[in-house]
Design an enzyme around this catalytic site. Structure first.
Site, PDB file in Angstrom:
ATOM      1  NE  ARG A 123      84.728  78.151  11.407  1.00 49.08           N
ATOM      2  CZ  ARG A 123      85.457  78.199  10.317  1.00 49.08           C
ATOM      3  NH1 ARG A 123      85.853  77.319   9.475  1.00 49.08           N
ATOM      4  NH2 ARG A 123      86.144  79.318  10.017  1.00 49.08           N
ATOM      5  NE  ARG A 171      91.481  85.028   2.604  1.00 45.90           N
ATOM      6  CZ  ARG A 171      91.029  84.302   3.487  1.00 45.90           C
ATOM      7  NH1 ARG A 171      91.779  83.147   3.839  1.00 45.90           N
ATOM      8  NH2 ARG A 171      90.116  84.575   4.431  1.00 45.90           N
ATOM      9  NE  ARG A 213      86.164  84.924   8.235  1.00 43.92           N
ATOM     10  CZ  ARG A 213      86.919  85.525   7.364  1.00 43.92           C
ATOM     11  NH1 ARG A 213      86.673  86.737   6.866  1.00 43.92           N
ATOM     12  NH2 ARG A 213      87.907  84.718   7.146  1.00 43.92           N
ATOM     13  CE  LYS A 256      91.042  77.710   9.602  1.00 46.62           C
ATOM     14  NZ  LYS A 256      91.305  79.250   9.927  1.00 46.62           N
ATOM     15  NE  ARG A 263      86.975  83.563   2.352  1.00 48.64           N
ATOM     16  CZ  ARG A 263      87.438  82.918   3.150  1.00 48.64           C
ATOM     17  NH1 ARG A 263      88.396  81.868   2.894  1.00 48.64           N
ATOM     18  NH2 ARG A 263      86.684  83.043   4.497  1.00 48.64           N
TER      19      ARG A 263
HETATM   20  P1  AP5 Z   1      94.820  81.418   4.637  1.00 51.21           P
HETATM   21  O1  AP5 Z   1      95.605  80.073   4.515  1.00 51.21           O
HETATM   22  O2  AP5 Z   1      93.665  81.532   3.550  1.00 51.21           O
HETATM   23  O3  AP5 Z   1      94.132  81.296   6.069  1.00 51.21           O
HETATM   24  P2  AP5 Z   1      92.911  80.499   6.667  1.00 51.21           P
HETATM   25  O4  AP5 Z   1      93.429  79.898   8.045  1.00 51.21           O
HETATM   26  O5  AP5 Z   1      92.573  79.405   5.857  1.00 51.21           O
HETATM   27  O6  AP5 Z   1      91.852  81.535   6.763  1.00 51.21           O
HETATM   28  P3  AP5 Z   1      90.297  81.600   6.366  1.00 51.21           P
HETATM   29  O7  AP5 Z   1      89.828  83.063   6.364  1.00 51.21           O
HETATM   30  O8  AP5 Z   1      89.926  80.668   5.116  1.00 51.21           O
HETATM   31  O9  AP5 Z   1      89.692  80.870   7.781  1.00 51.21           O
HETATM   32  P4  AP5 Z   1      88.021  80.919   7.933  1.00 51.21           P
HETATM   33  O10 AP5 Z   1      88.307  79.723   9.150  1.00 51.21           O
HETATM   34  O11 AP5 Z   1      87.667  82.267   8.701  1.00 51.21           O
HETATM   35  O12 AP5 Z   1      87.533  80.708   6.915  1.00 51.21           O
HETATM   36  P5  AP5 Z   1      86.670  79.376   6.305  1.00 51.21           P
HETATM   37  O13 AP5 Z   1      86.639  79.367   4.789  1.00 51.21           O
HETATM   38  O14 AP5 Z   1      87.029  78.010   6.817  1.00 51.21           O
HETATM   39  O15 AP5 Z   1      95.542  82.713   4.966  1.00 51.21           O
HETATM   40  C1  AP5 Z   1      95.107  84.059   4.862  1.00 51.21           C
HETATM   41  C2  AP5 Z   1      95.804  85.086   4.162  1.00 51.21           C
HETATM   42  O16 AP5 Z   1      97.106  85.098   4.695  1.00 51.21           O
HETATM   43  C3  AP5 Z   1      96.129  84.633   2.796  1.00 51.21           C
HETATM   44  O17 AP5 Z   1      96.188  85.849   1.980  1.00 51.21           O
HETATM   45  C4  AP5 Z   1      97.429  83.968   2.729  1.00 51.21           C
HETATM   46  O18 AP5 Z   1      98.166  84.117   1.252  1.00 51.21           O
HETATM   47  C5  AP5 Z   1      98.102  84.818   3.802  1.00 51.21           C
HETATM   48  N1  AP5 Z   1      99.075  84.071   4.554  1.00 51.21           N
HETATM   49  C6  AP5 Z   1      99.107  82.481   4.784  1.00 51.21           C
HETATM   50  N2  AP5 Z   1     100.237  82.158   5.590  1.00 51.21           N
HETATM   51  C7  AP5 Z   1     100.873  83.547   5.496  1.00 51.21           C
HETATM   52  C8  AP5 Z   1     102.250  83.744   6.331  1.00 51.21           C
HETATM   53  N3  AP5 Z   1     102.878  82.687   6.776  1.00 51.21           N
HETATM   54  N4  AP5 Z   1     102.634  85.100   6.062  1.00 51.21           N
HETATM   55  C9  AP5 Z   1     102.014  85.935   5.856  1.00 51.21           C
HETATM   56  N5  AP5 Z   1     100.652  85.564   4.980  1.00 51.21           N
HETATM   57  C10 AP5 Z   1     100.297  84.427   4.871  1.00 51.21           C
HETATM   58  O19 AP5 Z   1      85.272  79.871   6.722  1.00 51.21           O
HETATM   59  C11 AP5 Z   1      84.285  80.730   6.065  1.00 51.21           C
HETATM   60  C12 AP5 Z   1      83.035  80.777   6.740  1.00 51.21           C
HETATM   61  O20 AP5 Z   1      82.258  79.512   6.461  1.00 51.21           O
HETATM   62  C13 AP5 Z   1      82.982  80.817   8.440  1.00 51.21           C
HETATM   63  O21 AP5 Z   1      82.944  82.138   8.911  1.00 51.21           O
HETATM   64  C14 AP5 Z   1      81.623  79.924   8.650  1.00 51.21           C
HETATM   65  O22 AP5 Z   1      80.490  81.189   8.166  1.00 51.21           O
HETATM   66  C15 AP5 Z   1      81.593  79.225   7.289  1.00 51.21           C
HETATM   67  N6  AP5 Z   1      81.985  77.821   7.690  1.00 51.21           N
HETATM   68  C16 AP5 Z   1      83.269  77.023   7.316  1.00 51.21           C
HETATM   69  N7  AP5 Z   1      83.330  75.934   7.995  1.00 51.21           N
HETATM   70  C17 AP5 Z   1      82.562  75.986   8.660  1.00 51.21           C
HETATM   71  C18 AP5 Z   1      82.123  75.104   9.890  1.00 51.21           C
HETATM   72  N8  AP5 Z   1      82.830  73.882  10.274  1.00 51.21           N
HETATM   73  N9  AP5 Z   1      81.082  75.389  10.797  1.00 51.21           N
HETATM   74  C19 AP5 Z   1      80.156  76.345  10.645  1.00 51.21           C
HETATM   75  N10 AP5 Z   1      80.424  77.226   9.663  1.00 51.21           N
HETATM   76  C20 AP5 Z   1      81.587  76.967   8.875  1.00 51.21           C
HETATM   77 MG    MG Z   2      90.757  78.915   4.478  1.00 53.53          MG
END
Ligand code: AP5
Ligand code: MG
Length: 214
Positions: A88, A127, A171, A13, A160
């Site tokens: 979410r 990552r 997660r 994402k 992270r």
């Molecule tokens: P990346 O692009 O970073 O993936 P992502 O989908 O953004 O993954 P996240 O881990 O950031 O998602 P998340 O939803 O758990 O975290 P968030 O920060 O939203 O890619 C991942 C890796 O793969 C990278 O190393 C990248 O280089 C690699 N990659 C990308 N594309 C690739 C490909 N095609 N092939 C190979 N490798 C590839 O949330 C974190 C925490 O915050 C949550 O757990 C929660 O506690 C809180 N939070 C955030 N938003 C909310 C909300 N709306 N409500 C409640 N809590 C929330």
């Molecule tokens: Mg992300």
């Protein structure tokens, strides 16, 4: 255009939202990035969110709804935005709908990025993120030119706090139970497009662009 990128942790994402934001000239709004900034700054909100995030659980709805509300009210979001990691829960989706309708706007497209669970864990554990500009790397799939340093700004790369295998499993569990139902929620409005998220980043980006136009 108001877009949502939906998908499990590690689906790409953030990677794809950054590319889309550049291409379309509208901001990426990532509640995860905003929460991590609050943790880093040591604000009261950051202190509340830190332990929850490290356990892989969701931060309370009212907090992230407030973050979205304030960020999306800024001038650069007037022409649309790309939501990454929000909404979410159904409660967040309802709040988003209400906020947008008050502004005479709606969600135009939801792109759901599909990746198998085993691959997600490998991606997340490998990552690395830049402390300064939040650019993302992967130790195997997209390593930086100089180990530990950001290609773009020279900043320090770090892992992270929630990117370890145990937290990732939690997660993923939370995603399946709380967030995945949003695919059906938005499907009722006919705005969902599903895109396979496996393979090189550029063809996935092209597929997402096509899904937005379709
Ligand atoms: P990346 O692009 O970073 O993936 P992502 O989908 O953004 O993954 P996240 O881990 O950031 O998602 P998340 O939803 O758990 O975290 P968030 O920060 O939203 O890619 C991942 C890796 O793969 C990278 O190393 C990248 O280089 C690699 N990659 C990308 N594309 C690739 C490909 N095609 N092939 C190979 N490798 C590839 O949330 C974190 C925490 O915050 C949550 O757990 C929660 O506690 C809180 N939070 C955030 N938003 C909310 C909300 N709306 N409500 C409640 N809590 C929330
Ligand atoms: Mg992300």
């Amino acid at each position: 255009m108001n877009l949502i990128l939906l998908g499990p942790p590690g689906a790409g994402k953030g990677t794809q939202a950054k590319l889309l934001a550049e291409r379309r000239g509208i901001p990426q709004i990532s509640t995860g990035d905003m929460l991590r900034a609050a943790v880093k700054a040591g604000t009261p909100l950051g202190r509340e969110a830190q332990a929850i995030m490290e356990r892989g659980e969701l931060v309370p709805d009212e907090i992230v709804i407030g973050l979205f509300h304030d960020r999306s009210s800024q001038a650069d979001a007037a022409g649309g935005f790309i939501l990454d990691g929000f909404p979410r829960t159904v409660t967040q989706a309802e709040a988003l709908r209400k906020i947008l309708s008050e502004r005479g706007r709606r969600i135009d497209r939801v792109v759901s990025i599909d990746v198998a669970e085993d691959e997600l864990v490998g991606r997340i554990v490998g990552r690395r993120t830049c402390r300064s500009c939040q650019a993302m790397y992967h130790v195997k799939a997209s390593p930086p030119k100089v180990a530990g340093r950001c290609d773009r700004c020279g900043g320090e790369l770090h892992q992270r706090a929630d990117d370890n295998e145990d937290t990732v499993r939690e997660r993923l569990r939370v995603y399946r139970s709380q967030t995945e139902p949003l695919i059906a929620y938005y499907d009722r409005e006919g705005v969902v497009r599903r895109v396979p998220g496996t393979g090189p980043i550029e063809p996935i980006f092209a597929a997402i662009r096509a899904a937005i136009e379709a």
